[in-house]
Design a protein around this motif. Structure first.
Motif, mmCIF file in Angstrom:
data_model
loop_
_atom_site.group_PDB
_atom_site.id
_atom_site.type_symbol
_atom_site.label_atom_id
_atom_site.label_comp_id
_atom_site.label_asym_id
_atom_site.label_seq_id
_atom_site.Cartn_x
_atom_site.Cartn_y
_atom_site.Cartn_z
ATOM 1 N N LYS A 64 -1.580 37.030 18.096
ATOM 2 C CA LYS A 64 -0.382 37.115 18.935
ATOM 3 C C LYS A 64 0.809 36.515 18.205
ATOM 4 O O LYS A 64 0.709 35.448 17.595
ATOM 5 C CB LYS A 64 -0.599 36.367 20.260
ATOM 6 C CG LYS A 64 0.610 36.346 21.179
ATOM 7 C CD LYS A 64 0.300 35.609 22.474
ATOM 8 C CE LYS A 64 1.520 35.552 23.389
ATOM 9 N NZ LYS A 64 1.223 34.863 24.672
ATOM 10 N N ILE A 93 -0.696 41.435 19.638
ATOM 11 C CA ILE A 93 -0.046 41.072 20.893
ATOM 12 C C ILE A 93 1.379 40.625 20.574
ATOM 13 O O ILE A 93 1.577 39.638 19.867
ATOM 14 C CB ILE A 93 -0.811 39.950 21.621
ATOM 15 C CG1 ILE A 93 -2.230 40.405 21.955
ATOM 16 C CG2 ILE A 93 -0.079 39.530 22.893
ATOM 17 C CD1 ILE A 93 -3.112 39.305 22.515
ATOM 18 N N ASN A 114 6.368 48.595 22.975
ATOM 19 C CA ASN A 114 5.202 48.314 23.807
ATOM 20 C C ASN A 114 4.901 46.806 23.849
ATOM 21 O O ASN A 114 3.775 46.367 23.592
ATOM 22 C CB ASN A 114 3.985 49.084 23.299
ATOM 23 C CG ASN A 114 2.909 49.238 24.366
ATOM 24 O OD1 ASN A 114 3.181 49.092 25.554
ATOM 25 N ND2 ASN A 114 1.692 49.526 23.940
ATOM 26 N N ASP A 116 3.925 43.173 24.959
ATOM 27 C CA ASP A 116 2.899 42.681 25.875
ATOM 28 C C ASP A 116 3.453 41.635 26.832
ATOM 29 O O ASP A 116 2.991 41.509 27.966
ATOM 30 C CB ASP A 116 1.738 42.067 25.079
ATOM 31 C CG ASP A 116 1.030 43.100 24.237
ATOM 32 O OD1 ASP A 116 0.221 43.858 24.794
ATOM 33 O OD2 ASP A 116 1.306 43.162 23.024
ATOM 34 N N SER A 117 4.435 40.856 26.365
ATOM 35 C CA SER A 117 4.961 39.764 27.176
ATOM 36 C C SER A 117 6.457 39.621 26.939
ATOM 37 O O SER A 117 6.928 39.730 25.803
ATOM 38 C CB SER A 117 4.242 38.449 26.825
ATOM 39 O OG SER A 117 4.779 37.371 27.554
ATOM 40 N N GLU A 153 3.946 47.821 34.462
ATOM 41 C CA GLU A 153 2.741 47.028 34.224
ATOM 42 C C GLU A 153 2.880 46.176 32.963
ATOM 43 O O GLU A 153 2.361 45.069 32.889
ATOM 44 C CB GLU A 153 1.527 47.953 34.093
ATOM 45 C CG GLU A 153 1.100 48.595 35.412
ATOM 46 C CD GLU A 153 0.688 47.578 36.451
ATOM 47 O OE1 GLU A 153 0.010 46.591 36.072
ATOM 48 O OE2 GLU A 153 1.064 47.752 37.624
ATOM 49 N N ARG A 154 3.562 46.728 31.972
ATOM 50 C CA ARG A 154 3.835 46.002 30.737
ATOM 51 C C ARG A 154 5.316 46.136 30.417
ATOM 52 O O ARG A 154 5.899 47.172 30.658
ATOM 53 C CB ARG A 154 2.993 46.554 29.574
ATOM 54 C CG ARG A 154 1.506 46.326 29.725
ATOM 55 C CD ARG A 154 0.728 46.966 28.613
ATOM 56 N NE ARG A 154 0.981 46.324 27.323
ATOM 57 C CZ ARG A 154 0.408 46.696 26.179
ATOM 58 N NH1 ARG A 154 -0.420 47.724 26.174
ATOM 59 N NH2 ARG A 154 0.660 46.071 25.054
ATOM 60 N N PRO A 155 5.906 45.081 29.881
ATOM 61 C CA PRO A 155 5.307 43.808 29.517
ATOM 62 C C PRO A 155 5.125 42.893 30.730
ATOM 63 O O PRO A 155 5.743 43.105 31.769
ATOM 64 C CB PRO A 155 6.349 43.213 28.562
ATOM 65 C CG PRO A 155 7.648 43.772 29.057
ATOM 66 C CD PRO A 155 7.337 45.159 29.514
ATOM 67 N N GLU A 156 4.259 41.888 30.568
ATOM 68 C CA GLU A 156 4.141 40.848 31.579
ATOM 69 C C GLU A 156 5.448 40.060 31.594
ATOM 70 O O GLU A 156 5.928 39.605 30.554
ATOM 71 C CB GLU A 156 2.974 39.913 31.248
ATOM 72 C CG GLU A 156 2.801 38.797 32.266
ATOM 73 C CD GLU A 156 1.687 37.851 31.886
ATOM 74 O OE1 GLU A 156 0.897 37.475 32.767
ATOM 75 O OE2 GLU A 156 1.614 37.480 30.688
#
Length: 204
Positions: A64, A93, A114, A116-117, A153-156
């Motif tokens: 990550k 990540i 894309n 993730d967070s 749904e993504r990113p968180e």
């Protein structure tokens, strides 16, 4: 290649990379009004160097990477770089910490990368208080940026709130409700004792 471990034998798999020290805000808990001496451009890692560094780190077990600043999105070409990075490392990540002011301008590339967070700094929902604490920021820009990603749904989504006694400590309930309605997690951040800006009276 050998994994990165600490002296307790734990594998280190998460790295934070600051891509710039510059920021378009002048938050009172972060820096003085006049700002700070910026690093010259030649001392900042090139994007090619960051990709090479991540290649090495991935071979050593890193899974990550979080990008921070300053404000990462003020660096020219950064959101395009994230897309290139995702193409290089589809399994990595990817996380980003931002003040949220430029999310709308970079939405297309951020979606293409894309992520993730996504951590967004937001200390208050009151426009006057927001202008006071950031000195240069506009609350509506940040709220609009958050809304662009709140139904995905993504990113968180995570909201980072620096707690200051007598400033925003009474807004916690309101911030929790805001985060809940925007599919975000509220993270309460300690007021860090930085030189020139820290005040014991504001510390919780």
């Amino acid at each position: 290649m050998e994994r990165i471990t600490d002296r307790f034998g734990r594998t280190l798999n998460y790295v934070r990379i600051s891509v710039t020290d510059r920021c378009n805000f002048r938050c009172r808990y972060c820096m003085p009004l006049e700002g700070i001496p910026w690093n010259p451009h030649e001392k900042i890692m090139k994007y090619e160097d960051i990709i090479f560094l991540i290649e090495v780190l991935v071979e050593m077990g890193v899974k990550k990477v979080r990008f921070t600043g300053g404000e990462p999105l003020v660096r020219k070409g950064f959101s395009s770089f994230l897309v290139d990075l995702r193409n290089h490392f589809p399994e990595l990540i990817l996380a980003l910490t931002t003040n949220g002011s430029s999310l709308s301008a970079h939405k297309e590339n951020l979606l293409a990368s894309n992520l993730d967070s996504l951590n967004i700094s937001l200390d208050t929902l009151d426009q006057a208080k927001f202008s006071y604490i950031t000195r240069t920021g506009t609350l509506e820009d940040v709220l609009q940026g958050i809304s662009l990603f709140s139904d995905m749904e993504r990113p968180e989504l995570k909201i980072n709130t620096v707690l200051l006694k007598g400033f925003n400590d009474e807004e916690i309930t309101e911030l929790i409700k805001f985060c809940h309605s925007n599919r975000a997690i509220l993270r309460l951040i300690e007021f860090m004792p930085l030189d020139e800006v820290w005040s014991e009276q504001s510390f919780i």
